[in-house]
Design a protein around this motif. Sequence first.
Motif, mmCIF file in Angstrom:
data_model
loop_
_atom_site.group_PDB
_atom_site.id
_atom_site.type_symbol
_atom_site.label_atom_id
_atom_site.label_comp_id
_atom_site.label_asym_id
_atom_site.label_seq_id
_atom_site.Cartn_x
_atom_site.Cartn_y
_atom_site.Cartn_z
ATOM 1 N N PHE A 174 3.629 -2.019 4.701
ATOM 2 C CA PHE A 174 3.620 -0.662 5.282
ATOM 3 C C PHE A 174 2.222 -0.073 5.328
ATOM 4 N N TYR A 175 1.382 -0.488 4.374
ATOM 5 C CA TYR A 175 0.047 0.112 4.279
ATOM 6 C C TYR A 175 -0.804 -0.224 5.514
ATOM 7 N N THR A 176 -0.663 -1.470 5.986
ATOM 8 C CA THR A 176 -1.480 -1.867 7.136
ATOM 9 C C THR A 176 -1.020 -1.150 8.421
ATOM 10 N N PHE A 206 0.432 6.184 -10.330
ATOM 11 C CA PHE A 206 0.501 4.716 -10.366
ATOM 12 C C PHE A 206 0.025 4.109 -9.048
ATOM 13 N N PHE A 207 0.473 4.725 -7.960
ATOM 14 C CA PHE A 207 0.081 4.204 -6.652
ATOM 15 C C PHE A 207 -1.431 4.354 -6.494
ATOM 16 N N SER A 208 -1.930 5.523 -6.892
ATOM 17 C CA SER A 208 -3.337 5.806 -6.687
ATOM 18 C C SER A 208 -4.234 4.886 -7.511
ATOM 19 N N LEU A 209 -3.808 4.561 -8.725
ATOM 20 C CA LEU A 209 -4.652 3.667 -9.535
ATOM 21 C C LEU A 209 -4.373 2.188 -9.244
ATOM 22 N N SER A 210 -3.559 1.939 -8.238
ATOM 23 C CA SER A 210 -3.288 0.556 -7.777
ATOM 24 C C SER A 210 -2.677 -0.330 -8.850
ATOM 25 N N VAL A 211 -1.929 0.237 -9.801
ATOM 26 C CA VAL A 211 -1.392 -0.625 -10.850
ATOM 27 C C VAL A 211 -0.023 -1.188 -10.481
ATOM 28 N N GLY A 212 0.286 -2.362 -11.016
ATOM 29 C CA GLY A 212 1.638 -2.890 -10.882
ATOM 30 C C GLY A 212 1.855 -3.948 -9.824
ATOM 31 N N VAL A 213 0.824 -4.276 -9.034
ATOM 32 C CA VAL A 213 1.028 -5.382 -8.093
ATOM 33 C C VAL A 213 -0.016 -6.483 -8.289
ATOM 34 N N GLY A 214 -0.869 -6.316 -9.273
ATOM 35 C CA GLY A 214 -1.801 -7.392 -9.613
ATOM 36 C C GLY A 214 -3.192 -7.285 -9.010
ATOM 37 N N MET A 247 4.807 -6.444 -0.063
ATOM 38 C CA MET A 247 5.532 -5.224 0.386
ATOM 39 C C MET A 247 4.560 -4.092 0.641
ATOM 40 N N MET A 248 3.610 -3.957 -0.282
ATOM 41 C CA MET A 248 2.631 -2.872 -0.150
ATOM 42 C C MET A 248 1.849 -3.027 1.163
ATOM 43 N N LEU A 249 1.450 -4.282 1.447
ATOM 44 C CA LEU A 249 0.678 -4.496 2.672
ATOM 45 C C LEU A 249 1.533 -4.283 3.920
ATOM 46 N N SER A 253 -8.039 -5.590 -1.831
ATOM 47 C CA SER A 253 -7.691 -5.915 -3.228
ATOM 48 C C SER A 253 -6.272 -6.465 -3.317
ATOM 49 N N VAL A 254 -5.381 -5.933 -2.484
ATOM 50 C CA VAL A 254 -3.991 -6.395 -2.545
ATOM 51 C C VAL A 254 -3.867 -7.770 -1.893
ATOM 52 N N THR A 255 -4.616 -7.997 -0.812
ATOM 53 C CA THR A 255 -4.581 -9.300 -0.147
ATOM 54 C C THR A 255 -5.072 -10.394 -1.099
ATOM 55 N N GLY A 266 -12.728 1.041 -5.050
ATOM 56 C CA GLY A 266 -12.361 0.881 -3.642
ATOM 57 C C GLY A 266 -10.879 0.577 -3.502
ATOM 58 N N SER A 267 -10.345 -0.194 -4.452
ATOM 59 C CA SER A 267 -8.923 -0.487 -4.428
ATOM 60 C C SER A 267 -8.128 0.784 -4.718
ATOM 61 N N ALA A 268 -8.584 1.512 -5.729
ATOM 62 C CA ALA A 268 -7.850 2.707 -6.145
ATOM 63 C C ALA A 268 -7.924 3.815 -5.086
ATOM 64 N N ILE A 269 -9.124 4.014 -4.557
ATOM 65 C CA ILE A 269 -9.307 5.117 -3.597
ATOM 66 C C ILE A 269 -8.825 4.658 -2.225
ATOM 67 N N GLY A 270 -7.751 5.271 -1.773
ATOM 68 C CA GLY A 270 -7.199 4.839 -0.496
ATOM 69 C C GLY A 270 -6.435 5.980 0.161
ATOM 70 N N LEU A 271 -5.469 5.596 0.992
ATOM 71 C CA LEU A 271 -4.671 6.616 1.681
ATOM 72 C C LEU A 271 -3.957 7.496 0.666
ATOM 73 N N GLY A 272 -3.643 6.904 -0.492
ATOM 74 C CA GLY A 272 -2.969 7.654 -1.551
ATOM 75 C C GLY A 272 -3.792 8.854 -2.006
ATOM 76 N N ASN A 273 -5.112 8.703 -2.041
ATOM 77 C CA ASN A 273 -5.961 9.816 -2.481
ATOM 78 C C ASN A 273 -6.149 10.841 -1.379
ATOM 79 N N ILE A 274 -6.468 10.322 -0.180
ATOM 80 C CA ILE A 274 -6.937 11.255 0.847
ATOM 81 C C ILE A 274 -5.783 11.857 1.633
HETATM 82 N N1 PFF Z 1 -4.496 2.911 -4.591
HETATM 83 C C1 PFF Z 1 -4.300 2.814 -3.181
HETATM 84 C C2 PFF Z 1 -4.248 4.201 -2.584
HETATM 85 O O1 PFF Z 1 -4.345 5.183 -3.322
HETATM 86 O O2 PFF Z 1 -4.120 4.303 -1.374
HETATM 87 C C3 PFF Z 1 -3.052 2.050 -2.825
HETATM 88 C C4 PFF Z 1 -2.872 0.754 -3.559
HETATM 89 C C5 PFF Z 1 -3.877 -0.199 -3.530
HETATM 90 C C6 PFF Z 1 -1.705 0.515 -4.255
HETATM 91 C C7 PFF Z 1 -3.737 -1.376 -4.225
HETATM 92 C C8 PFF Z 1 -1.527 -0.675 -4.945
HETATM 93 C C9 PFF Z 1 -2.563 -1.610 -4.921
HETATM 94 F F1 PFF Z 1 -2.449 -2.722 -5.614
#
Ligand code: PFF
Length: 445
Positions: free
Chosen positions: A106-108, A223-231, A102-104, A331-333, A20-28
């Motif tokens: 713009f993402y929100t 990297f963005f899609s797999l949600s890595v690098g922000v914990g 930072m991610m939140l 997941s980021v929150t 659920g964290s990985a699959i997001g706006l980045g995928n779709i």
């Molecule tokens: N992986 C999410 C997406 O593809 O939209 C974005 C994302 C979620 C990036 C969680 C970083 C993160 F920690």
Amino acid sequence: MATIRDSFHSRLGFVLAAAGSAIGLGNIWGFPTQAANNGGGAFVLVYLIVTILLALPALYAEIYLGNQTQKNPVGALSEACQRFMPKAGKAAGLIGLMGAIMMLSFYTIVAGWMLAHALAALTEMLGMVELSTWLSSSSMTRDLLFTPIFIVLGAAIVHQGVNAGIEKWSSRLMPILLFMLIGLIVYILQQPGAMEGLAVYLIPDFSQVTDPKLVISAMGQAFFSLSVGVGGMMVYGSYMKKGKDLGKLVVSIAALDAFIAFLAGLLIIPALFVAQTAGVEVFNNGKLIGEGQLIFSILPTLFNSMGEMGLVISFVFFALLSIAALTSTISVTEVPVAYLVEEKSYHRTKATWLISALVFCTSLLVIVFFDVLFELVIQVLTTLIQPLMCLFYFIVVGWIWQRGNKLRDQAAIEAKPALKWWANYLRFVCPILLSVVFVNVAIIN
Ligand code: PFF
């Protein structure tokens, strides 16, 4: 007395929450847009290679750090670096935490647009045309309303805790998302023009495969899609019992993520060609018109041309995006919330609302200074903070962290050849490969 940490109650619950964290706006949104702009199948191919070689090992390192230490990212990195550089560990944890905010920020905002568009379709169905037009036209007032609505939605889940909030809602929402996506694909593929899009998507144009920009775009996307690098993945890993077979879990998360991105491409790229067949201008010199804006310009025009059914499709489509964004947002929150709860002894509810207020303030800044900040924040996060944090994970797991690190335990790795191979891959190949790409990014930029 030590309090017991909240946790995921099942492996499936963990996989669904992490997916659920990985699959997001980045995928779709991100993946199909990038694929459409970068040679269709060629991008898909490079994306898969980069995911396997680098993003998946980074995901493993991140989840492993959380799982093995059973701590929030700041605590986990401090512990792993305790012997040689405790301050650097803590500092990196805090940088990741900043990356999460930072991610939140713009993402929100973008998630709020999705919610507004879903409501636009619904209100039009109910005959509230004026409201629907307002909801589907971008404006600062709309952002000022929908960004906080989205932040509150995420907070409402996070404050309930890991099992009762995050696990429960991810397990409910992820199957709905898959169901909606498949339904939309089946419908779109039956429309005139769809097959042409399918061919562009699936047949690689190999002349583009070696373009360094394509490799870099693919890496940022992976990297963005797999949600890595922000914990986010680290904190989820910490809520799972120690000693699970992480390799299998990580592969299933990455496979689910890639599968949904691939399915989203099967929806969006044929939809673009359906729109083109219906007379909408979609490409100019082989590039998408308005680049990333396709979701808000081309697709709504297509949905409008489909009559009543178009409204239903539009609602399902934007609801799908809103759900995908929500499970990523939580997941980021959780990253700063876990930090406040564990390191600063805050009550979870108080920590959640405090962080939500902070996120709202930062997103407010982005809304007000949109032209300057929006692209910049995305750029700094995806091309700087995320890859650098992943490089740090590789160095910590491969070199710095000794006590409690199975991958540095000679007896354990000698006994298992696969583990030894994997430990060496993380220790030598990943940091070098990532540094090479990173230097290239710096040169090209
Ligand atoms: N992986 C999410 C997406 O593809 O939209 C974005 C994302 C979620 C990036 C969680 C970083 C993160 F920690």
